[in-house]
Scaffold this motif. Sequence first.
Motif, PDB file in Angstrom:
ATOM      1  N   LEU A  39       0.839  -1.399  -0.057  1.00 21.81           N
ATOM      2  CA  LEU A  39      -0.042  -0.285  -0.027  1.00 21.81           C
ATOM      3  C   LEU A  39       0.870   1.305  -0.023  1.00 21.81           C
ATOM      4  N   GLY A  40       2.037   1.215   0.602  1.00 20.97           N
ATOM      5  CA  GLY A  40       2.845   2.493   0.602  1.00 20.97           C
ATOM      6  C   GLY A  40       3.540   2.636  -0.533  1.00 20.97           C
ATOM      7  N   GLY A  41       3.626   1.571  -1.645  1.00 22.19           N
ATOM      8  CA  GLY A  41       4.341   1.620  -2.766  1.00 22.19           C
ATOM      9  C   GLY A  41       3.537   2.061  -4.013  1.00 22.19           C
ATOM     10  N   LEU A  42       2.221   2.317  -3.710  1.00 30.87           N
ATOM     11  CA  LEU A  42       1.584   2.495  -4.843  1.00 30.87           C
ATOM     12  C   LEU A  42       1.161   4.052  -5.030  1.00 30.87           C
ATOM     13  N   ASP A  43       1.807   4.690  -5.943  1.00 32.68           N
ATOM     14  CA  ASP A  43       1.506   6.259  -6.255  1.00 32.68           C
ATOM     15  C   ASP A  43       0.452   6.327  -7.047  1.00 32.68           C
ATOM     16  N   ASP A  44      -0.955   6.225  -6.678  1.00 27.95           N
ATOM     17  CA  ASP A  44      -2.107   6.246  -7.621  1.00 27.95           C
ATOM     18  C   ASP A  44      -3.445   6.965  -6.919  1.00 27.95           C
ATOM     19  N   ASP A  45      -3.576   8.074  -7.514  1.00 26.18           N
ATOM     20  CA  ASP A  45      -4.503   8.997  -6.906  1.00 26.18           C
ATOM     21  C   ASP A  45      -5.919   8.358  -6.605  1.00 26.18           C
ATOM     22  N   GLY A  46      -6.170   7.172  -7.618  1.00 25.80           N
ATOM     23  CA  GLY A  46      -7.585   6.608  -7.414  1.00 25.80           C
ATOM     24  C   GLY A  46      -7.768   5.760  -6.166  1.00 25.80           C
ATOM     25  N   LEU A  47      -6.523   5.152  -5.495  1.00 26.59           N
ATOM     26  CA  LEU A  47      -6.489   4.168  -4.754  1.00 26.59           C
ATOM     27  C   LEU A  47      -7.219   4.498  -3.378  1.00 26.59           C
ATOM     28  N   ALA A  48      -6.943   5.779  -3.041  1.00 26.30           N
ATOM     29  CA  ALA A  48      -7.647   6.239  -1.582  1.00 26.30           C
ATOM     30  C   ALA A  48      -9.260   6.299  -1.836  1.00 26.30           C
ATOM     31  N   GLU A  49      -9.600   6.833  -3.000  1.00 24.73           N
ATOM     32  CA  GLU A  49     -11.179   6.768  -3.200  1.00 24.73           C
ATOM     33  C   GLU A  49     -11.898   5.302  -3.287  1.00 24.73           C
ATOM     34  N   GLU A  50     -10.889   4.329  -4.023  1.00 23.12           N
ATOM     35  CA  GLU A  50     -11.469   2.905  -4.053  1.00 23.12           C
ATOM     36  C   GLU A  50     -11.640   2.435  -2.656  1.00 23.12           C
ATOM     37  N   LEU A  51     -10.393   2.948  -1.654  1.00 21.23           N
ATOM     38  CA  LEU A  51     -10.564   2.429  -0.467  1.00 21.23           C
ATOM     39  C   LEU A  51     -11.629   3.022   0.307  1.00 21.23           C
ATOM     40  N   ALA A  52     -11.990   4.226   0.242  1.00 17.32           N
ATOM     41  CA  ALA A  52     -12.821   4.851   0.999  1.00 17.32           C
ATOM     42  C   ALA A  52     -14.271   4.269   0.438  1.00 17.32           C
ATOM     43  N   ALA A  53     -14.399   3.754  -0.853  1.00 14.74           N
ATOM     44  CA  ALA A  53     -15.533   3.236  -1.322  1.00 14.74           C
ATOM     45  C   ALA A  53     -15.759   1.717  -0.865  1.00 14.74           C
ATOM     46  N   ALA A  54     -14.751   1.260  -0.329  1.00 16.53           N
ATOM     47  CA  ALA A  54     -14.717  -0.170   0.168  1.00 16.53           C
ATOM     48  C   ALA A  54     -14.824  -0.211   1.566  1.00 16.53           C
ATOM     49  N   ARG A  55     -15.072   0.750   2.285  1.00 19.37           N
ATOM     50  CA  ARG A  55     -15.441   0.874   3.827  1.00 19.37           C
ATOM     51  C   ARG A  55     -16.885   0.173   4.095  1.00 19.37           C
ATOM     52  N   VAL A  56     -16.897  -0.619   5.282  1.00 24.11           N
ATOM     53  CA  VAL A  56     -18.157  -1.404   5.602  1.00 24.11           C
ATOM     54  C   VAL A  56     -18.522  -0.015   6.725  1.00 24.11           C
ATOM     55  N   THR A  57     -19.791   0.366   6.323  1.00 25.68           N
ATOM     56  CA  THR A  57     -20.086   1.615   6.994  1.00 25.68           C
ATOM     57  C   THR A  57     -21.377   1.016   8.209  1.00 25.68           C
TER      58      THR A  57
END
Length: 252
Positions: A39-57
């Motif tokens: 996770l620390g080696g992925l320089d990708d602007d879209g990954l944070a948003e995909e992780l946010a979308a994967a949150r169990v609420t």
Amino acid sequence: MVETVTLYRAPTTAADADALAAWLRDRIDAEVRVRDRLLGGLDDDGLAEELAAARVTDPYERETGNTMLGIVRYEERALSEPERAGGVVYDGRAVQRALNARLPDDQGLDHLHVPLLDRVVGTWGDHDGRWHKRVAVLGQPALVSVPGLYEAPAKPEAYYEAKSKHAMLTGDAPPREVLESEIDGEFLVADDPRTTDALKGYVLAAADLLETGAAFCDDERCRLYDAHRQPGVVRAQLREPPFCEAHAERYG
């Protein structure tokens, strides 16, 4: 056939990726590599948003995600500063898909990627309509959640009884060290010194699935058993014999 396995470190946890790799090399006929945190080696602007979308609420709601700007910013910070992450459960399959699309090197099934994660992941249970935390979500990549080792399998009944008793007497949740001192040590806790040993079977199960098509073992005494209770994890991962007869012949 698996020819290469790449393990990724989780430096904020007690898991020793190098020790896991050394143990795995003695049991499978494949090159086993270790790399720094995926996770620390992925320089990708879209990954944070995909992780946010994967949150169990909601543990009883199938739909996931909160992609409000503040949540996405939190995920961005957690990617670069993992010690700030915690307290969130993610849809393991969604995380798996997000990472699969960003895997370095070969993404074929002959090169298995196994990131040790400092995140808690879960899968949805159609049988009971709720999310379940998991130690491992097998596939490509195979996710192995270090905090999931402590949180996913249920603790002994005595643990919950002691917790309830303490709450009744004091009105507060008991400190973890109080519960640990009162309950026999047949369960793992955060930063447990047994963490690396307890994860060996889950890492091997990831390779075994690609080799044999079988996910986990039905024998409760085998390291490839996916225990749902903490005493079962201790028995399968930390007690003799290490494998059932069938898997001992293959990996013993």
